[in-house]
Design a protein around this motif. Sequence first.
Motif, PDB file in Angstrom:
ATOM      1  N   ILE A 103       1.220  -0.923  -0.042  1.00  0.00           N
ATOM      2  CA  ILE A 103      -0.245   0.181   0.091  1.00  0.00           C
ATOM      3  C   ILE A 103       1.202   1.066   0.010  1.00  0.00           C
ATOM      4  CG2 ILE A 103      -1.528   1.572   1.056  1.00  0.00           C
ATOM      5  CD1 ILE A 103      -2.800  -1.750   2.397  1.00  0.00           C
ATOM      6  N   PHE A 104       2.199   1.168   0.557  1.00  0.00           N
ATOM      7  CA  PHE A 104       2.939   2.490   1.016  1.00  0.00           C
ATOM      8  C   PHE A 104       3.586   2.679  -0.332  1.00  0.00           C
ATOM      9  CE2 PHE A 104       6.883   4.669   1.668  1.00  0.00           C
ATOM     10  CZ  PHE A 104       6.667   5.634   2.683  1.00  0.00           C
ATOM     11  N   LEU A 105       4.264   1.117  -0.514  1.00  0.00           N
ATOM     12  CA  LEU A 105       4.737   1.739  -2.167  1.00  0.00           C
ATOM     13  C   LEU A 105       3.612   2.469  -3.487  1.00  0.00           C
ATOM     14  CD1 LEU A 105       6.830  -1.465  -2.129  1.00  0.00           C
ATOM     15  CD2 LEU A 105       7.737   0.776  -2.043  1.00  0.00           C
ATOM     16  N   SER A 106       2.821   1.626  -3.961  1.00  0.00           N
ATOM     17  CA  SER A 106       1.089   1.971  -4.261  1.00  0.00           C
ATOM     18  C   SER A 106       1.307   3.719  -4.269  1.00  0.00           C
ATOM     19  CB  SER A 106       0.456   1.137  -4.569  1.00  0.00           C
ATOM     20  OG  SER A 106       0.361  -0.109  -3.668  1.00  0.00           O
ATOM     21  N   GLY A 107       1.184   4.000  -2.723  1.00  0.00           N
ATOM     22  CA  GLY A 107       0.862   5.464  -3.121  1.00  0.00           C
ATOM     23  C   GLY A 107       1.618   6.181  -3.270  1.00  0.00           C
ATOM     24  N   ALA A 108       3.469   5.581  -2.793  1.00  0.00           N
ATOM     25  CA  ALA A 108       4.358   6.475  -3.239  1.00  0.00           C
ATOM     26  C   ALA A 108       4.770   7.091  -4.885  1.00  0.00           C
ATOM     27  CB  ALA A 108       5.655   5.683  -2.738  1.00  0.00           C
ATOM     28  N   ILE A 109       4.412   5.400  -5.929  1.00  0.00           N
ATOM     29  CA  ILE A 109       4.036   5.340  -6.877  1.00  0.00           C
ATOM     30  C   ILE A 109       3.057   6.344  -7.860  1.00  0.00           C
ATOM     31  CG2 ILE A 109       3.964   4.547  -9.089  1.00  0.00           C
ATOM     32  CD1 ILE A 109       5.734   1.993  -7.787  1.00  0.00           C
ATOM     33  N   THR A 110       1.914   6.383  -7.109  1.00  0.00           N
ATOM     34  CA  THR A 110       0.717   7.167  -7.789  1.00  0.00           C
ATOM     35  C   THR A 110       1.229   7.932  -6.860  1.00  0.00           C
ATOM     36  OG1 THR A 110      -0.528   5.159  -7.142  1.00  0.00           O
ATOM     37  CG2 THR A 110      -1.737   7.391  -7.179  1.00  0.00           C
TER      38      THR A 110
END
Length: 351
Positions: free
Chosen positions: A12-19
């Motif tokens: 979730i954290f990595l997805s949030g960062a990429i988004t």
Amino acid sequence: MEKFSTIALVGIFLSGAITTWIAGVYLSRTTDALDFRWKLGDAIGGMILLSVSGSLPEVAITISAAAQHNLKLAAGNLIGGIAMQTMVLAICDMFVKGKKPLSYLVGSLMPVLEASLVMAIVALVFMGTMLPPSVALFGVSPASIAIIVVWVLGIAMLNKVRNSPAWEITMQGSKSGRPHRRIPHPTVHHPYEKWSTTRIFMLFLIGSIVTLAAGVALAISSSTLSDRFHINGVIFGATILAAASALPEISSGIAAVRLGDHQLVMSDVFGGNAFQICLFMLADIMAGTPALPQSGVENGWLAAVGILLTTLYASSVVLRPTKRYLRLGLDSVVAILAFVIGIAGLILIAH
């Protein structure tokens, strides 16, 4: 988030960062296009709107963290973000074309004035940490109010100096580029030049909503991950979380130096840092209590690191180092060392 596994939280954290990175790029471009068409930066209200749109990840993180009463995470992201985002200049320095470093090419003292505003606001942060939580106006610290007032007066002063400079100075060999994105680039056309204003505004809204949602995901997952890994909330907020929220600035900064807009790079970083601290009022409102007095000694240390790095780059604009080492100016080399030592000191203080 407590029910999620650690692997899921990291995802979730990595997805949030990429988004945040992808949406931030589109948000930056549409903001520039709307500013060019509506002349937003000519008025105080426009400058405030532009600053808010450029700091949406921090806005979402601040709201989410303060709503959970995780004030150390919120403060760490805001104050630590100054140091982290100033280090964006070191990254941009690596992408500068030619043999001279970024600070040599800036060719304007406007970034020095903008850096002075950052240091003045961070000084108010120090003062706010010394006030007891009981000293508040409807749950808002007087320091948070003073920060807003100083920021508004500061950007009004900067806008006046930018439009009507009281003096002129020539820096031999400088290549400052455009003083503002509102001025069309002489060789590169804006990607949305042929779009209608309505279409650009709709993309701006979508980018804003997506960026806010990604920021909320980052804040909530960060809070749980810092607990899972037993990492101090200030350290997590000032390093990993601040780095994730700085990804759009890295993208826009690299794009600017490739276009030769060297002054814009520094102005964007210092301008974003100055506004970011204004979000302490938002943290106070969301938490119902002043955040600064509860930010802890770790955030005081981070504020000092931010001032140190800001002073270093502002001084370099005047001193103008000429040599590069591994594609970095001497100021960037020193800044990296200072940042590493600062984070090491933060870890030592936290434990």
